[in-house]
Design an enzyme around this catalytic site. Structure first.
Site, PDB file in Angstrom:
ATOM      1  N   GLY A  11       0.799  -1.225   0.000  1.00  0.00           N
ATOM      2  CA  GLY A  11       0.000   0.000   0.000  1.00  0.00           C
ATOM      3  C   GLY A  11       0.830   1.274   0.000  1.00  0.00           C
ATOM      4  O   GLY A  11       2.010   1.281   0.384  1.00  0.00           O
ATOM      5  N   ARG A  15      -1.862   8.575   4.142  1.00  0.00           N
ATOM      6  CA  ARG A  15      -2.161   9.355   5.342  1.00  0.00           C
ATOM      7  C   ARG A  15      -0.940   9.572   6.228  1.00  0.00           C
ATOM      8  O   ARG A  15      -0.967  10.395   7.139  1.00  0.00           O
ATOM      9  CB  ARG A  15      -3.288   8.693   6.133  1.00  0.00           C
ATOM     10  N   ASN A 393      44.644  11.079  14.275  1.00  0.00           N
ATOM     11  CA  ASN A 393      44.710   9.840  13.502  1.00  0.00           C
ATOM     12  C   ASN A 393      44.480  10.025  12.009  1.00  0.00           C
ATOM     13  O   ASN A 393      44.668   9.091  11.238  1.00  0.00           O
ATOM     14  CB  ASN A 393      43.690   8.834  14.047  1.00  0.00           C
ATOM     15  N   ALA A 430      52.535  17.184  30.068  1.00  0.00           N
ATOM     16  CA  ALA A 430      51.361  17.938  29.633  1.00  0.00           C
ATOM     17  C   ALA A 430      51.722  18.899  28.500  1.00  0.00           C
ATOM     18  O   ALA A 430      52.839  19.425  28.436  1.00  0.00           O
ATOM     19  CB  ALA A 430      50.768  18.703  30.803  1.00  0.00           C
ATOM     20  N   ARG A 447      57.869  20.999  24.311  1.00  0.00           N
ATOM     21  CA  ARG A 447      57.329  22.320  24.637  1.00  0.00           C
ATOM     22  C   ARG A 447      58.320  23.384  24.182  1.00  0.00           C
ATOM     23  O   ARG A 447      59.536  23.171  24.223  1.00  0.00           O
ATOM     24  CB  ARG A 447      57.153  22.484  26.152  1.00  0.00           C
TER      25      ARG A 447
END
Length: 464
Positions: A11, A15, A393, A430, A447
């Site tokens: 069908g 609706r 990555n 860090a 760093r």
């Protein structure tokens, strides 16, 4: 039981106001057509034929994806021109050669029909008492449904459509047609060609088989649904939402009976194919989609969406989106974690707040606590990743792998530029950008030298 299920799925579904097939719309993350086919498979039907028409390719694709490995083959037959339910069934019979055994005709938009209902419905034919049977129900509001008039022996006298009901019939005839039929396969094949299209729509209606079989001296009965919701269909978005709520309540009630706690069952949407172990607690706004599997003693949510996730025992999955991932025992995720396909988190590992992990293994007891991205990474056991760290990555063309050994400590705000290996027990300071392999047990720092210019800030402010 050598029963065949013919599922009507041709069908238009106008609706629904959608550019997609009506039966592709999902209930608890599962397309409607798959609910009906799964019920037929679980009912032990030995053959399943789906009649497609409008949006045929879309429906076929849904079936192919879901049933490629099914032990019960799911066939499709195309109704190129939609000329009614009788026409659809005739096409299915002619294309497949079905001419024996019970044949159950189901509507593809009845997602709540239960396997036991289908099995017993087919058995009403297999036992030989009737040549045909109509699935019936007594909904709280029967308006809009065809009414069933029975004789003293329980055989159908006729089906009276709503528009043809007198006020007296509408009041006293409460048995309603759910729109599904079961037939003796040989009699159905022998008489289906007698259905005519002399009606306002010029269509071939399957309910006409009731009168055709009766005229041939056969008995046609009913099979009454104990739960009227089995016969509820979807034609509008409002009905889709209504049936989703019913399906949700059924699934959650079953899980609670098996030992799962729901803080608010109305605010948890669990796929019917999902599994949850006992003593797991499901918090509000939790979604389990697809074939999710969760073990015992877990905490799920609030605000979690888990698609095809496999989680062990004792996991805490708080405010997390996870897709196609595996979590072993005692894993902690969230809040606000995003676990993408291919993620494997080993026992006792953690993905914390605002962490994204993709196609990576997080080792036993390793922690990615907050504000980090880990992709295409193999991480050993006991690793700690500081806040704001990422694996770089992707070089714009290809993905590259990062390997982090057991017990490594990654300082905050670290960039690990793949391909790169950080050895077991290594320390990374860090704010480092790691572009070269770090040996086991080494310290890696990258760093610029910090410079201090005394009085610069005071002088600048004075000048301004």
């Amino acid at each position: 039981m050598d029963a065949t299920a013919i599922v009507l799925a041709a069908g238009e579904g106008t609706r629904m106001k959608s550019k997609h097939a009506k039966l592709s719309h999902a209930i608890l993350g599962k397309p409607m057509i798959n609910w009906v086919v799964d019920a037929a498979i679980e009912a032990a039907c030995e053959r399943i034929v789906v009649v497609v028409g409008c949006h045929a390719d879309e429906v076929r694709a849904l079936l192919a994806d879901a049933y490629a490995d099914s032990p019960i083959p799911v066939e499709t037959v195309e109704q190129a021109e939609q000329l009614g339910t009788g026409h659809a069934v005739r096409i299915a019979l002619e294309a497949t050669g079905i001419n024996k055994g019970p044949v159950v005709v189901l509507n593809g938009d009845l997602p709540l029909i239960q396997p036991e209902t289908i099995r017993r419905f087919a058995s009403s034919i297999a036992e030989g008492d009737v040549a045909g049977s109509v699935l019936t129900m007594t909904p709280p509001d029967p308006f809009g449904y065809g009414r069933i008039q029975l004789d003293a022996e329980g055989s159908i006298v006729r089906i009276i459509e709503q528009k043809d009901c007198t006020p007296e019939q509408a009041e006293c005839l409460l048995e309603c047609n759910a729109g599904c039929y079961a037939f003796d396969g040989a009699l159905l094949a022998g008489h289906i060609g007698q259905i005519r299209s002399e009606n306002a729509q010029s269509e071939y209606y399957l309910p006409d088989m009731v009168e055709i079989l009766k005229a041939a001296g056969e008995r046609v009965g009913i099979y009454h649904c104990d739960d009227y919701r089995d016969g509820l269909g979807v034609n509008t978005r409002a009905q889709l939402a209504e049936l989703t709520a019913i399906a949700r309540d059924r699934v959650n009630a079953r899980l609670m009976a098996e030992g799962v706690t729901f803080i608010d069952p109305a605010q948890a949407w669990i796929s019917p194919d999902a599994q949850i172990g006992r003593d797991t607690v499901v918090w509000p706004q939790t979604h389990l989609i697809g074939r999710a599997q969760v073990g015992e003693d877990c905490q799920l949510g609030p605000n979690a969406r888990l698609t095809n996730v496999r989680a062990g025992n004792g996991c805490v999955i708080d405010e997390t989106v996870a897709i196609d991932v595996a979590l072993e025992d005692d894993v902690t995720c969230g809040p606000r974690a995003y676990l993408r396909p291919g993620t494997h988190m080993l026992t006792g590992s953690k993905a914390g707040t605002h962490v994204e992990i993709k196609k990576s293994t997080i080792g036993e007891g390793s922690k990615v606590p907050h504000l980090s991205y880990i992709g295409d990474t193999t991480m050993g056991a006991g690793v700690n990743v500081g806040a704001g760290s990422i694996t770089c990555n992707y070089d714009g063309a290809r993905k590259h792998a990062t390997v982090i050994g057991d017990g490594a400590f990654i300082g905050s705000d670290t960039m690990m530029v793949a391909p790169v290996r950080i050895g077991a027990g290594a320390l990374v300071g860090a704010s480092s950008c790691i572009t070269k392999d770090v040996p086991d047990g080494a310290l890696a720092l990258e760093r610029s030298e910090q410079r201090i210019i005394e009085g610069y800030a005071d002088a600048k402010r004075a000048k301004e």
